[in-house]
Design an enzyme around this catalytic site. Sequence first.
Site, PDB file in Angstrom:
ATOM      1  N   TYR A  47       0.855  -1.196   0.000  1.00 28.97           N
ATOM      2  CA  TYR A  47       0.000   0.000   0.000  1.00 28.97           C
ATOM      3  C   TYR A  47       0.883   1.235   0.000  1.00 28.97           C
ATOM      4  O   TYR A  47       1.847   1.314   0.770  1.00 28.97           O
ATOM      5  CB  TYR A  47      -0.908   0.036   1.241  1.00 28.97           C
ATOM      6  CG  TYR A  47      -2.342  -0.205   0.869  1.00 28.97           C
ATOM      7  CD1 TYR A  47      -2.981   0.633  -0.050  1.00 28.97           C
ATOM      8  CD2 TYR A  47      -3.066  -1.269   1.394  1.00 28.97           C
ATOM      9  CE1 TYR A  47      -4.293   0.406  -0.434  1.00 28.97           C
ATOM     10  CE2 TYR A  47      -4.378  -1.496   1.020  1.00 28.97           C
ATOM     11  CZ  TYR A  47      -4.984  -0.655   0.099  1.00 28.97           C
ATOM     12  OH  TYR A  47      -6.264  -0.883  -0.283  1.00 28.97           O
ATOM     13  N   GLU A  49      -0.493   4.800  -0.603  1.00 27.76           N
ATOM     14  CA  GLU A  49      -1.298   5.993  -0.910  1.00 27.76           C
ATOM     15  C   GLU A  49      -0.463   7.254  -0.707  1.00 27.76           C
ATOM     16  O   GLU A  49       0.262   7.375   0.282  1.00 27.76           O
ATOM     17  CB  GLU A  49      -2.554   6.021  -0.041  1.00 27.76           C
ATOM     18  CG  GLU A  49      -3.592   5.046  -0.568  1.00 27.76           C
ATOM     19  CD  GLU A  49      -4.609   4.636   0.457  1.00 27.76           C
ATOM     20  OE1 GLU A  49      -4.290   4.642   1.660  1.00 27.76           O
ATOM     21  OE2 GLU A  49      -5.730   4.285   0.043  1.00 27.76           O
ATOM     22  N   ASP A 193      -5.850  13.619 -25.355  1.00 26.97           N
ATOM     23  CA  ASP A 193      -5.808  12.202 -24.975  1.00 26.97           C
ATOM     24  C   ASP A 193      -5.101  11.471 -26.113  1.00 26.97           C
ATOM     25  O   ASP A 193      -5.691  11.245 -27.169  1.00 26.97           O
ATOM     26  CB  ASP A 193      -7.242  11.709 -24.786  1.00 26.97           C
ATOM     27  CG  ASP A 193      -7.310  10.225 -24.454  1.00 26.97           C
ATOM     28  OD1 ASP A 193      -6.296   9.521 -24.641  1.00 26.97           O
ATOM     29  OD2 ASP A 193      -8.384   9.774 -24.029  1.00 26.97           O
ATOM     30  N   THR A 219      -3.045   6.106 -22.270  1.00 25.96           N
ATOM     31  CA  THR A 219      -2.874   4.777 -21.700  1.00 25.96           C
ATOM     32  C   THR A 219      -1.419   4.403 -21.911  1.00 25.96           C
ATOM     33  O   THR A 219      -0.683   5.092 -22.634  1.00 25.96           O
ATOM     34  CB  THR A 219      -3.769   3.737 -22.406  1.00 25.96           C
ATOM     35  OG1 THR A 219      -3.507   3.788 -23.804  1.00 25.96           O
ATOM     36  CG2 THR A 219      -5.240   4.010 -22.162  1.00 25.96           C
ATOM     37  N   LYS A 222      -1.030   0.678 -25.356  1.00 24.42           N
ATOM     38  CA  LYS A 222      -1.326   0.604 -26.799  1.00 24.42           C
ATOM     39  C   LYS A 222      -0.012   0.730 -27.568  1.00 24.42           C
ATOM     40  O   LYS A 222       0.816  -0.173 -27.497  1.00 24.42           O
ATOM     41  CB  LYS A 222      -2.354   1.686 -27.168  1.00 24.42           C
ATOM     42  CG  LYS A 222      -3.703   1.488 -26.462  1.00 24.42           C
ATOM     43  CD  LYS A 222      -4.738   2.483 -26.930  1.00 24.42           C
ATOM     44  CE  LYS A 222      -6.095   2.220 -26.318  1.00 24.42           C
ATOM     45  NZ  LYS A 222      -6.352   2.964 -25.070  1.00 24.42           N
ATOM     46  N   ARG A 228      -1.024  -2.511 -18.877  1.00 27.16           N
ATOM     47  CA  ARG A 228      -2.322  -1.826 -18.969  1.00 27.16           C
ATOM     48  C   ARG A 228      -2.386  -0.741 -17.889  1.00 27.16           C
ATOM     49  O   ARG A 228      -2.251  -1.035 -16.699  1.00 27.16           O
ATOM     50  CB  ARG A 228      -3.417  -2.872 -18.746  1.00 27.16           C
ATOM     51  CG  ARG A 228      -4.813  -2.469 -19.102  1.00 27.16           C
ATOM     52  CD  ARG A 228      -5.686  -3.689 -19.247  1.00 27.16           C
ATOM     53  NE  ARG A 228      -5.341  -4.407 -20.468  1.00 27.16           N
ATOM     54  CZ  ARG A 228      -5.753  -4.073 -21.682  1.00 27.16           C
ATOM     55  NH1 ARG A 228      -6.561  -3.040 -21.859  1.00 27.16           N
ATOM     56  NH2 ARG A 228      -5.375  -4.770 -22.734  1.00 27.16           N
TER      57      ARG A 228
HETATM   58  N1  DSN Z   1     -10.832   0.564 -25.717  1.00 28.94           N
HETATM   59  C1  DSN Z   1      -9.923   1.478 -26.349  1.00 28.94           C
HETATM   60  C2  DSN Z   1      -9.820   1.259 -27.795  1.00 28.94           C
HETATM   61  O1  DSN Z   1     -10.015   0.133 -28.223  1.00 28.94           O
HETATM   62  O2  DSN Z   1      -9.540   2.177 -28.530  1.00 28.94           O
HETATM   63  C3  DSN Z   1     -10.256   2.860 -26.036  1.00 28.94           C
HETATM   64  O3  DSN Z   1     -10.372   2.996 -24.679  1.00 28.94           O
END
Ligand code: DSN
Length: 426
Positions: A47, A49, A193, A219, A222, A228
């Site tokens: 933990y 925080e 984003d 994110t 990707k 993730r």
């Molecule tokens: N789920 C993602 C995508 O496939 O683009 C976006 O959050």
Amino acid sequence: MQRDTLIFDLINKELERQRHGIELIASENFTSLQVMEAMGSVMTNKYAEGYPGKRYYGGCEIVDQSEQLAIDRLKQIFNINYANVQPHSGAQANAAVLLAILQPGDPILGLDLSMGGHLTHGSPVNFSGKLYQPHFYGVKKEDGLIDYDMLETKAKEIKPKVIIVGASAYSRDWEYERIRKVADDVGALVMADIAHPAGLIAKGLLNSPFDHCHIVTSTTHKTLRGPRGGIIMMKSDFENPFGQKDPKGNVRMMSNLLDLAVFPGTQGGPLEHIIAAKAISFGEILSDEFTNYAKQVISNAQAMAAAFVEKNYQIISGGTDNHLMLIDLRNKNISGKKAEQVLVKADITANKNMVPFDDKSAFVTSGVRFGVPAITTRGMKEENMRFVVDSVDKVLSNADDEKIIMNVKNDINAFMKQFPLYPELR
Ligand code: DSN
């Protein structure tokens, strides 16, 4: 404790599924083994925080170091001055940014979900559309490109506090400078984003949002090819323009508001095992090997787009600048839903997607989205894109012929043996 063979059997089956198939979901990728090792490490037990050096629990000396490394490496990748690596996901990152800036009911302006946008950019079924007052811009019908004139008109009309830039299904680059001018005219902040193209921006292969957008989220799983998760970044800190003050009456800096919005605003304990994995993946991104990977992603996407165009597939905007493409299947007489279903039978994974001005619902859709980050990690090059496109085309052109689909699947399973995935794992 008895080994949970039920779950480990499923994990092994998922590994085999990933190995055998062609992964074309634009938002997926394959992390390195060391990233997965960190995700399955003892860091999960802690933990922590708070933030490095300012925690609410004892024993954080070690996780402080790995979280600080993640922050420092992320700052180095994008040449920026602020990074928060705690968001559990891209949606959590966006939730924290909006919480930091807005009051309930404040107007926001984002790209319409049905035009390639994202749920967290104001969709009425998401917190962003329920808590705030959402408005949308779109793409132009004639060329599928962002309608910057519409964005400007809407911004002047509704005076949003935040303009959200970024998409889940848009294959072209963004004019961040132009959007910032609009934002300055109407007194809005710009949040970019970059969840989809972040890995390409990291290597300077697409326009950088950092000089023009106040806050940038992403994110990490990707095109960044990490675990993730989510991140929040700023090139430079600035005073919050909308008046929130600290208990002493001082105007709060945006970095302070963002940190507070992540914890305690929207999250509790950070996932220190994921943060350690983020740090590892950020180290990988700083390498020359990742530069080559990012360049190959763009080359593969362009080769794939050209092969689809040759077969008379209608790519929205006519091509791609990044790692993905959105295809309108209406001239092929198959819905996105059916395309997704039959492709899976041949071990090709993709997702149905609405196309701009779609006449079908989000559950059926007229389109399908294809991306190359995962197959590029598998080692595919431009010359392999024709096999991928031929396979997709054979399946979609024979969607009711099980025999042809099974033949395609067998060919794909044999083809994918050239591109071993995690050979170190049994
Ligand atoms: N789920 C993602 C995508 O496939 O683009 C976006 O959050």
